[in-house]
Write an enzyme that holds these catalytic residues in place. Structure first.
Site: not given
Lengths: 378, 293
Positions: A101, A189
């Protein structure tokens, strides 16, 4: 302004960030054509703005063009979390060894941008930060100084990025931060950031939210109908209005976000429901007209409730605009008003003398009156 | 000396020659603000309501001692104006501009921290000490709404502050100092920054916190009170109990994201910290009467 995955990936590509090969399409035949061009198994992904797409069945794998066409046919037109699927992204399927992530977001309490990395990708990062915070690594960045290389090396190594992927990881994180700054993002993101079996990093998904206040200097940001939940919200945005469609019989037009929210709550307390949230911002004549037109044009609205507390948006200026707009629109719907604040005497005079509407003394009494009238109009 | 305001307190208004700015400059002056100069590049030599205008803050400050900047320039120029004020040595910047890009806000707040100066805002109605001074858009001359008194008031919203202030006055009290933190997610002064100042302020006997959905300013305040204890009673009202998730409600900061930012969860943590929570704005008055008996 939240962008679709395919739009975010187009921006990523401009910044040299690694994204899977593929294209967004609007019909099943095109999906088959893209799969044909790619010449390998693909993933067909519903393009919606709401989260939880994977769990809701919005991501399908397809081994050949025919399967891609079938997946696209199933997804297109489907509703995902109340949102219609208008397009699908057809991309090469990655051979993923491990998922990470990576994001740049804002910590308002610092306040500063924060680079965030986790060794467990493809997950809900908020949940992970709450349950296993030791797996989430963060680096706040001083804007004046910028992101430093050593900060990125520390972070990625701590998060467990394999040594062979470190150089590319540092490049990706550094560029993601640059993108965040240059594009006035609130969130950039990559979740998951895929480490392929061949050892390279690829942004399997992409999420990008651009700060609304910065849209004046980010003219490339798309603002199509698909970016809004409702026709009225899209139309309101064309006039710079923040309108949220709700379901109820009382149309709200208030000044100031806080007072609008409080009025919304008070309507609910009286057992009724508001048809909308609308903050008419600024001492702007035209905003009053367009705001009123939207609220009155909603067939659900039985009563219009105007609640103003003039500050920088002076009550006399707001009410001048509202009175002219009400006359021009010639509404037959009843109007209840509470008018206070800067210029209130003149504002009340305008409403009484020109429209025959007497201002209620406070928010509570105006809300009660509007709810009563809405019940009578049912 | 008043809470937040530096001693001396000379004020420079940036963007003073705009139409709305002229109106509010006059209102600030009659509310007691000591505005010593105004700034608009290219307008040096003009006079607005008796206030001399200069090209820059630095040029204004050479002639007029000042510690406070009030910024009334449009969003596209707001960052530069705030950096100019800080570089000229201002101790307090009241950043009234609405619609400032969030990255500009972070840059300015970072610069202010480095210079040990304070920023209130942006997107704030400003601050006011009724009967003494007003810097911003607070209609302190409406005596059914604003009166001098013992209640410290801090809020994320302008209009709602007036609504709540009117209930404070209706309950027989008045406001010692009002500070509008601003409706954006990133602001220079948060509730936790103001709590210790109100605690030390001899003019303040109780504090009213007006919050809304979105962000975590209310939770931070509750956490701070819980950890440190608080010497004065605190009353809160949170707007947006019925706001839908994931929608921006007027203010850029008023958005419920997933499970965070809900009004009820803010109310819960505030109650757990001993804060009295008003269900409606009008209930603030009664709660104050209870805690100030």
């Amino acid at each position: 302004m939240k962008l679709f995955e395919w739009e975010a990936k187009a921006v990523f590509r401009e910044h040299g960030l690694p994204v899977p090969r593929g294209r967004v399409v609007k019909d099943p035949e095109e999906a088959a054509a893209v799969a044909q061009e790619l010449g390998r198994p693909v993933v067909v992904k519903a393009q919606v703005l709401s989260g939880g797409r994977g769990k809701a069945g919005g991501i399908n794998f397809a081994g050949d063009p025919a399967a891609a066409q079938a997946a696209a046919a199933r997804l297109l037109g489907m509703m995902l979390a109340g949102e219609p699927v208008r397009s699908v992204l057809v991309e090469e399927r990655l051979d993923i060894a491990r998922e990470f992530y990576l994001s740049v977001t804002i910590d308002p309490a610092l306040p500063a941008p924060v680079l965030m990395v986790s060794g467990a990708g493809g997950i809900d990062i908020e949940k992970q930060a709450a349950t296993t915070p030791q797996l989430v690594f963060t680096q706040p960045v001083e804007i004046a100084r910028g992101l430093q290389g050593f900060q990125v090396w520390n972070l990625l190594a701590d998060a467990g990025l394999p040594p062979a992927a470190m150089h590319q990881g540092v490049t990706v994180a550094t560029e993601l931060f640059r993108l965040f700054r240059q594009r006035d993002a609130e969130l950039a993101e990559i979740n998951p950031l895929a480490l392929t079996t061949a050892g390279s990093l690829v942004a399997a998904d992409a999420k990008l939210i651009i700060n609304d206040n910065a849209l004046f200097r980010q003219p490339w940001v798309p603002r199509t109908r698909a970016h809004f939940d409702h026709d009225l919200e899209y139309e309101a945005a064309q006039h710079g209005l923040n309108y949220v469609k709700l379901s109820g019989s009382i149309g709200l037009l208030c000044t100031g976000a806080g007072l609008s929210l409080a009025t919304l709550d008070l309507v609910a307390r009286e057992g009724a429901r508001a048809a909308n949230f609308l903050e008419s911002g600024g001492a702007n004549y035209r905003n009053a007209y367009h705001g009123l037109r939207l609220v009155l044009g909603d067939p659900e609205v039985k009563v219009l409730l105007i609640n103003t507390f003039g500050l920088v948006s002076r009550a006399d200026v707001i009410c001048r605009g509202l009175a002219d707009a009400l006359k021009e629109l010639g509404t037959v719907k009843p109007v209840v008003a509470a008018i206070r604040g800067t210029g209130e005497e003149e504002a009340r005079r305008i409403f009484w003398e020109e429209l025959g509407i007497a201002s209620c003394p406070d928010t509570e009494s105006a809300v009660r009156k509007a709810v009563k009238m809405a019940r009578e109009a049912q | 000396m008043t809470l937040m305001l530096p001693a001396g307190g000379g004020v420079v208004v940036q963007g003073i020659t705009g139409r709305e700015s002229r109106f509010w400059t006059e209102r600030m002056l009659s509310a007691g603000a000591r505005i010593v100069a105004g700034v608009t590049p290219g307008k040096e030599g003009e006079v607005v309501h008796g206030v001399p205008v200069y090209h820059t803050v630095q040029r204004a400050r050479r002639r007029h001692p000042a510690e406070v900047a009030v910024i009334l320039v449009p969003a596209a120029f707001a960052k530069e104006a705030a950096l100019e004020a800080l570089e000229a040595g201002m101790q307090l910047v009241v950043w009234l501009t609405d619609g400032v890009p969030v990255q500009d806000v972070m840059a300015v707040v970072g610069e202010a921290r480095a210079r040990r100066a304070s920023v209130v805002g942006p997107n704030t109605p400003g601050l006011a000490v009724p009967g003494h001074t007003m810097l911003g858009f607070v209609p302190v001359w409406l005596d059914q709404v604003w009166r001098p008194g013992c209640v410290g008031l801090m809020s994320r919203s302008g209009t709602l502050s007036n609504e709540v202030a009117s209930h404070i006055v209706a309950a027989g009290y008045g406001v010692s100092t009002f500070v509008g933190c601003g409706g954006d997610p990133v602001v220079g002064t948060r509730f936790v920054d103001l709590l210790p100042q109100f605690e030390q302020d001899p003019a303040t006997r109780a504090v009213v916190l007006v919050g809304e959905v979105g962000g975590s300013m209310e939770e931070e305040a509750a956490g701070w009170i819980l950890r440190r204890g608080y010497a004065k009673p605190v009353v809160a009202y949170i707007a947006g109990r019925t706001a839908p998730e994931g929608k921006r409600m007027g203010h850029a900061g008023a958005i419920i994201a997933g499970s965070t930012g809900k009004a009820v969860s803010k109310e819960e943590v505030l109650r757990a910290a001993g804060v009295q929570v008003a269900e409606v704005p009008a209930a603030v008055g009664g709660l104050l009467q209870g805690v100030l008996q």
